[in-house]
Design a protein around this motif. Structure first.
Motif, PDB file in Angstrom:
ATOM      1  N   VAL A 189       3.113   6.082  -2.523  1.00  8.08           N
ATOM      2  CA  VAL A 189       4.266   6.892  -2.926  1.00  8.08           C
ATOM      3  C   VAL A 189       4.186   7.198  -4.407  1.00  8.08           C
ATOM      4  N   ARG A 190       3.825   6.181  -5.201  1.00  7.62           N
ATOM      5  CA  ARG A 190       3.709   6.414  -6.650  1.00  7.62           C
ATOM      6  C   ARG A 190       2.661   7.454  -6.950  1.00  7.62           C
ATOM      7  N   VAL A 191       1.525   7.360  -6.263  1.00 12.13           N
ATOM      8  CA  VAL A 191       0.433   8.303  -6.537  1.00 12.13           C
ATOM      9  C   VAL A 191       0.823   9.720  -6.166  1.00 12.13           C
ATOM     10  N   ALA A 229       5.152   1.731   9.342  1.00 14.84           N
ATOM     11  CA  ALA A 229       4.364   1.750   8.112  1.00 14.84           C
ATOM     12  C   ALA A 229       3.121   2.622   8.282  1.00 14.84           C
ATOM     13  N   ILE A 230       2.463   2.480   9.422  1.00 19.19           N
ATOM     14  CA  ILE A 230       1.270   3.298   9.658  1.00 19.19           C
ATOM     15  C   ILE A 230       1.638   4.771   9.751  1.00 19.19           C
ATOM     16  N   THR A 232      11.137   6.522   0.890  1.00 19.69           N
ATOM     17  CA  THR A 232      10.441   5.948  -0.254  1.00 19.69           C
ATOM     18  C   THR A 232      10.202   4.451  -0.110  1.00 19.69           C
ATOM     19  N   SER A 233      10.791   3.838   0.908  1.00 18.87           N
ATOM     20  CA  SER A 233      10.560   2.410   1.103  1.00 18.87           C
ATOM     21  C   SER A 233      10.259   2.127   2.565  1.00 18.87           C
ATOM     22  N   ALA A 234       9.135   1.496   2.777  1.00 21.27           N
ATOM     23  CA  ALA A 234       8.751   1.199   4.151  1.00 21.27           C
ATOM     24  C   ALA A 234       9.600   0.104   4.751  1.00 21.27           C
ATOM     25  N   VAL A 237       0.846  -1.198   0.000  1.00 21.39           N
ATOM     26  CA  VAL A 237       0.000   0.000   0.000  1.00 21.39           C
ATOM     27  C   VAL A 237       0.876   1.241   0.000  1.00 21.39           C
ATOM     28  N   LEU A 238       1.900   1.211   0.843  1.00 27.15           N
ATOM     29  CA  LEU A 238       2.782   2.358   0.964  1.00 27.15           C
ATOM     30  C   LEU A 238       3.476   2.648  -0.370  1.00 27.15           C
TER      31      LEU A 238
END
Lengths: 169, 169
Positions: free
Chosen positions: A157-159, B25-26, B2-4, A152-153
């Motif tokens: 990020v892409r969006v 992540a949250i 950019t990466s969780a 989801v994350l």
DNA sequence: GTGATATACTCAAGGACATTGAATATCAAG
DNA sequence: CTTGATATTCAATGTCCTTGAGTATATCAC
């Protein structure tokens, strides 16, 4: 707003698609997480704001000094806004501003020892809150949840990067 | 940011507990969701803020007029802050303020037809964004995710209500 | 070497919203 | 009628968001 599934527990006449449910749940979690976290951060022992916190988190994860422009991009704040956020963090001795060794246009920002300590305390306090919030989940659920959260994350990020790209266009 | 899962992909010397990963992540999703949604809401066709939006959402879900005090509690805003938010919503004709039929201390707030329409358009736009963000998940993952999100949300509601109770103490 | 252009950051103005404490109006109980 | 409680709003202050402009500096083309 106390139940994420409220409307679905009524009659099944209108079938809900799961993406709408996820959208609503994420919306509510985001709002609640924000309000809850604002309360925690506003305690006397911390006294920082959400934008200040996320700026510090990024600096800590970077592990070294950052350019203002990179910091702005990474935290999705405008350069103008970030200038004030960093001003206030510097006033609290949580960051230091330095010069780029060669390019005098660039301002570098680094987290201080005091800043690292504050972040550590905040995360500990957050962990306690999160444990209260998530204590009912099984280990398997936690693993699955974490895996999906990462996806989801990445998608989010892409969006957001696409949205920012469109704004620059 | 950019990466969780960035730190976990490094050496396994320090084993991460899953709750910390979920917390992180949250945290990141909350921040990104907020920034992304702020951008969407600031588009010319909408022009409302996050507090205004969540206030409208609550009024729409309530389906009838609400007391200011209930609205403040439900949206986790202070009464003082909510007064201004409702002022601005009223200026935009998205809500109306009315009097309680018997208790003149109480001010009731109701969403207008125009407000319902705006919420509908925003949710449609959100759905499109969410579909972009979540498109890679399978149906099974979506179902599991939704189930866990509901539990997470319930847990967070308990924590924030406890926090607010402690503040009133 | 010079002028034009681009980049990086900050400043200024204005708006929204958060806080705390006070003010005002109203209701309920005795 | 008095007192205490409740509900909402007001005022002051601080933070952060936006847009547009200003200043300093680097790069590029000639």
């Amino acid at each position: 707003m106390t139940s994420a599934h409220h409307e679905s527990s009524t009659g099944r006449a209108t079938e809900r698609i799961p993406l709408e449910e996820i959208e609503r749940a994420i919306m509510q979690i985001s709002w609640l997480a924000q309000r809850q976290f604002m309360q925690l951060l506003d305690e006397d022992r911390f006294r920082i704001t959400l934008p200040q916190f996320y700026t510090l988190i990024y600096l800590q994860q970077a592990g070294e000094e950052c350019k203002m422009s990179d910091l702005a991009d990474a935290t999705h704040q405008s350069a103008a806004s970030l200038t004030g956020v960093v001003d206030r963090l510097a006033e609290k001795h949580l960051v230091d501003r330095t010069r780029h060794e060669r390019d005098r246009r660039q301002v570098m920002v680094v987290i201080t020892t005091r800043g690292v300590e504050l972040i550590s305390e905040i995360r500990q306090a957050r962990r306690e809150q999160m444990q209260m919030a998530l204590g009912q989940l099984s280990e398997q659920e936690i693993d699955i949840f974490l895996h999906i959260l990462d996806q989801v994350l990445s998608g989010m990020v892409r969006v957001i990067e696409r949205g920012e790209g469109r704004r620059l266009a």
